[in-house]
Design an enzyme around this catalytic site. Structure first.
Site, PDB file in Angstrom:
ATOM      1  N   GLU A   1       3.068  -1.125  -0.931  1.00  0.00           N
ATOM      2  CA  GLU A   1       1.654  -0.984  -1.298  1.00  0.00           C
ATOM      3  C   GLU A   1       1.018  -2.331  -1.618  1.00  0.00           C
ATOM      4  OE1 GLU A   1      -0.334   1.672  -1.124  1.00  0.00           O
ATOM      5  OE2 GLU A   1       1.372   2.677  -0.207  1.00  0.00           O
TER       6      GLU A   1
ATOM      7  N   GLN B   1       3.676   3.495   8.542  1.00  0.00           N
ATOM      8  CA  GLN B   1       2.753   2.396   8.783  1.00  0.00           C
ATOM      9  C   GLN B   1       3.512   1.136   9.206  1.00  0.00           C
ATOM     10  OE1 GLN B   1      -0.532   1.728   5.917  1.00  0.00           O
ATOM     11  NE2 GLN B   1       0.110  -0.402   5.901  1.00  0.00           N
TER      12      GLN B   1
END
Lengths: 666, 666
Positions: B426, B139
């Protein structure tokens, strides 16, 4: 990949509202220091032998050998360039790699100078300064750290042979940690319990030869080695921190450092007329250098984080336009700018400590010990405060760089790992604060007897006012008044110290009180240390400072430093009634305004540190801001990228993919 | 050196006032989990292939290859032992070495499960679960982290060939950081901007093959490699975090993960009827596991520090008698016991989050999204709170071990270096807290409209009381009343949130207010998260808990957790008027009493974690307390000790000693 020359930070630099060149001199301390520092930094930066960007990829042995090479090159260059002691020391500093030279020059030589008799100095110092011997300093033992009186190693005088027998009676008595000991040093100053005539006489230093000067093998009776890897990749793993066990090793009597205490041929032990307090003078010196190092380390981390925060962009745009510079976010500013301010604060208090050391030395030479306890407490406290803050701040700067701060190429992981031992060595930070607190409680309890506090505790003489005063701040601007700020800090520190003294007196013995209340005592000590730093910073910005806008910038930083502490410790300021919740809110408002004022100057304020890209050692902190191309270029140099398919594919990846592992199950 | 079997901690263990075996079950969560965990931990600990004590001495290449070997051994053992998924996952956990299996099982497989259509799952999951392919998850990009919408990589649909063209348009668009990408993975789920018909349609995941399944070479158009060394020795350097650049790489249309959004053969983009909120369910899941990991990491550090603090002795004796155990000092207790309490607190809130995730999932399946925003905010906040505290706590535990904590053989440096990225990945912790704050401000502003707050914000419904209440605590014992403690935490959190909402409304736009007040918002968010942790802990200790004395110990820890926070944030409790300075002092008094109560149980409370010596990986934390012999044995194993005279002596030390360096100057 060639990294193109660009200046992605030019725009930031054009916004500076002050004379960066003039600030560089203020930061350095003087034009002379600036010149020497600048020259030495450039010599190191331009010498490929001193490259350090592969340090974190090497295994222990390669890394250590690499450092040996650099240390030899330092010696060579210092000779070739005929450097002065000041210059050579700066050169070593900018090589920026822990190695045995640090201990040889920083501990072994000073120990002989400080604790050796004149005769001993004449014998040993020429050998040491020519490096015909390499020395280190062995105090801590496997089972003994802070408590020097608990050391187990013995030095027993044998009048038959006129020798001392150096002996390690147990595993926990092995000397453990000394840098340079494990693999390099030929000699050591070892601290041991002096025993003569069956009696103990305290801890003293003894020079012991460790290794043959012919082939470097350990001498008989000496078991010696490295204590293993330490925190971080690269970092202190370049150094041979070592252990040594002495099995009744004999040394001549005159290898005991005898400036303070002599052992005669008959084994009589007599203290010399050199006052023992001189030892405290040395501690003041060492801790002053540690405070100075704190400002170097902190400013280095802040420089990296500020520059990268100006380059890095995140969010702030809805339609794929250009994102917002991270440095524009208040959350980033509120974490980063207090650290920038702290770097300057520690720089100035470090400069002041230099003066204090000179003052103490002068007085000691005139047999005036009156200021020593206060100076000792003050340096102990500042050592603790500045190193704790700096260690945390480096890690905070790393986090402020987001994910990339975790890469070694950011420079921050190694800086952190190299720095953190400062919280432990030369006095554990909590132990030191308890010493400071003890001094403060004593100072407070003597006030009643009319004893006037001296030095940095002078403000406590103003007891009545400090107990009763209420802050007059009634607007955010009031928090820019030095007197308002200082009064709040002094009142808080004094009230906390008074409360400790009062609560201790409720216990059956003072010692019981000290033990039970040690948490409060630590907080009182920190409050006092912050008074020192804040007041020195305020003093500094009240002086004349040359250079356009320089003084204004320092004033902004000074108040950021003070007001962020009021926020951080608001519980103490409020519970002692020094300020009200409303005044705390006003201080916060002012703080936010100051963040806005420092913002356009932030990059230039870290440029003023004048660090080379070599010294910073950070892709994120580069002067030209060319961050991403540099990160990429650095990544390509990792040994793992030597081959496209990694070593181990055939043995360990292919069998997984081809189910050979699975088949073994049948 | 053979380390003799001893139990230096037997005396400590004999003092325990509770049933340690019963506490082990409480800690594990259930007898079943305890059994599985215990069995897997022992399998790893007894297998020499999983030794990890040389990890910090290896160079990058050796280290990486060593990990490949271990990962293959994991796969082999899991097959041989026919482990269940639950067991295999625990096995990997106890191998305690970051490697590509984490990403394959923890990110690649879940991404396909969560975002792939049923058809896609049927195609890819069997390949992945047999490991015929190894996958990772890409990502973040070199220039883009937190802001997913800022990603640059494009996936452009080409209707001519029915393919997507995956492309990296710039250096900053290179995927950067994914674990397992650099050298191992054959496939990746890559996130890119979907472009079809010249229009952008948002960010989606695409499965791209990276390397040949024949010879592991990168496929055409793919530039790929490792991003270089990271924080710490050993630590994440075992992992091939990587970069990849796609040069117009073509993939079949059905390699786009199409559960939420489909692209038709013609290039039409249509959202599916699967609600997008399902994605938040996944975030709740991932963050819940992170909270659980926090309690593992924290408890591991605390276990080491508590045991060593019971072994280590410093000061406290005037006449060379036995020194005082460090664990007996209040300063040590006040730093260490709150961390012990936090470990238990995070364990219980983690268990509760598991329940929350199950609850949310059940509701989502019934198309009930009403609790999702609150659950999302709650897990985001707890992720941030627990990881920040844990990272700091590991470092604090290291410092609490004195100098030896700096040795890799203490286990703490590597634990810290491995753990800290949790603060960034995260969701950056500060960014997450701002999300929580946004939710809180919204909740507060809707109160007036009569909207009832749900879940963990339910307490805010009690607005009037929380704004006006004054704490009733009038003795230290009052601070042991759950209602007194909870009220103070709820009032503080609520008042801070209300103040934020009020202050924001003074700005021209809410966005301007949010930006300017972000520092206050972060503090309000933390206060709310602490309400959650405290109230879950209180709930836990109000349940029936089997085992002698177990409940009593947990109650002590619960109040230590709560009261140390009141001390830490006293500025907020005082400035919001929730408690008075006198009540703060009472809370501190009670806290000191609790420290005294936990002291005799401290070692047993960390024994209850049931960690093997292998998992702890610490000479200081050994179960038998045989610290010093182990430190020594570990030191002897360092590669630098392979030879007495180090490699490099002839080239770099001897010339210094023999003045060859000097002579070169003539």
């Amino acid at each position: 990949m060639v990294v193109a020359s660009v200046d992605n930070l030019a725009d930031e630099r054009s916004k500076a509202q002050f004379d960066v060149g003039a600030m560089k001199i203020v930061w350095a301390g003087s034009k002379h220091v600036f010149d020497v520092t600048d020259r030495m930094a450039r010599i190191v930066a331009s010498d490929p032998e001193f490259r350090k960007d592969n340090r974190t990829t090497l295994g222990r042995k390669e890394l250590f050998k690499n450092t040996l090479r650099k240390m030899a090159h330092v010696v060579k260059r210092a000779n070739e360039l005929r450097l002065t002691e000041e210059e050579a020391s700066k050169l070593r500093f900018f090589v920026d790699e822990p190695g045995y030279l640090d201990l040889h020059w920083g501990m072994f030589v000073p120990a002989i100078k400080g604790q050796g008799t004149e005769e001993q100095q004449e014998k040993w110092l020429p050998l040491a300064s020519r490096m015909e011997i390499i020395g280190c300093y062995a105090q801590t033992e496997l089972g003994h750290g802070s408590n020097v009186q608990g050391l187990e190693t013995t030095a027993t005088f044998d009048p038959k042979t006129d020798e001392f027998i150096i002996h390690s009676p147990s595993l926990t008595s092995y000397k453990w940690w000394p840098g340079g000991l494990g693999k390099v040093s030929t000699h050591v100053v070892v601290y041991a319990r002096l025993v003569s005539g069956g009696q103990e006489h305290g801890i003293y230093g003894f020079i012991v030869q460790l290794r043959s000067l012919d082939d470097h093998t350990p001498l008989p009776g000496i078991i010696i080695g490295d204590i293993g890897t330490k925190f971080g990749s690269g970092a202190y793993n370049t150094m041979d921190n070592g252990f040594v066990c002495f099995n009744r090793v004999r040394i001549p009597r005159n290898h005991m450092l005898m400036r303070f205490c002599q052992v005669t041929r008959e084994g009589n032990v007599c203290l010399s007329d050199v006052p023992k307090q001189m030892v405290y003078g040395t501690m003041v010196y060492v801790r002053q250098t540690i405070v100075s190092d704190a400002s170097w380390a902190l400013s280095r981390a802040v420089c990296i984080a500020v520059r990268y925060s100006a380059i890095r962009r995140q969010f702030g745009s809805q339609d794929r336009g250009i994102e917002t510079q991270v440095l524009d976010y208040k959350t980033q500013q509120s974490r980063l700018f207090p650290l920038l301010a702290s770097a300057y604060a520690f720089r100035f208090v470090g400069e002041w400590l230099k003066w204090l050391y000179a003052d103490v030395t002068e007085r000691l030479q005139a047999n005036d010990f009156s200021t020593l306890p206060e100076a000792h407490a003050c340096t102990a406290g500042l050592k603790s405060l500045t190193t704790s803050v700096t260690a945390d701040a480096i890690e905070e700067c790393r986090k402020l760089c987001g994910g990339h701060g975790y890469l070694c190429s950011s420079g921050l992981p190694e800086l952190f790992a190299v720095y953190v031992p400062a919280c432990t060595y030369e006095g554990d930070n909590v132990v030191l604060l308890l010493q400071v607190a003890r001094f403060l409680v004593k100072t407070v309890s003597r006030l009643a007897a009319g004893k006037k506090p001296v030095g940095t505790t002078t403000y406590m003489g103003n007891a009545e006012h400090l107990m009763q005063c209420k802050s007059s701040a009634s607007s955010p601007e009031d928090w820019l008044k030095p007197s308002v700020v200082l009064e709040a800090f002094e009142a808080r520190a004094f009230r906390l110290a008074v409360a400790c003294a009062r609560d201790i007196s409720k216990f059956s013995t003072p010692e019981a009180g000290f033990a039970e209340l040690s948490i409060d005592l630590v907080e009182a000590a920190i409050a006092h240390c912050e008074v020192i730093v804040v007041s020195r910073f305020i003093e500094k910005v009240q002086q004349d400072i040359p250079g356009d806008g320089v003084k204004e910038q320092l004033q902004i930083l000074c108040f950021i430093y003070a007001l962020h502490l009021i926020h951080k410790h608001s519980g103490e300021f409020l519970s002692t009634g020094c300020i009200t919740p409303e005044q705390a809110t006003l201080a916060n408002e002012q703080l936010r305004t100051l963040y806005g004022q420092v913002r356009p100057n932030a990059v230039s304020l870290v440029d003023a540190f004048n660090y080379t890209d070599h010294y910073l050692g950070s892709a994120l902190g580069r002067y030209d801001g060319n961050v991403y191309a540099t990160l990429y270029a650095q990544a390509l140099r990792d040994p793992l990228n030597d081959t496209v398919v990694p070593d181990g594919y055939e043995e360990f990846i292919r069998p997984v993919l081809k189910q050979t592992m699975r088949l073994s199950r049948l």
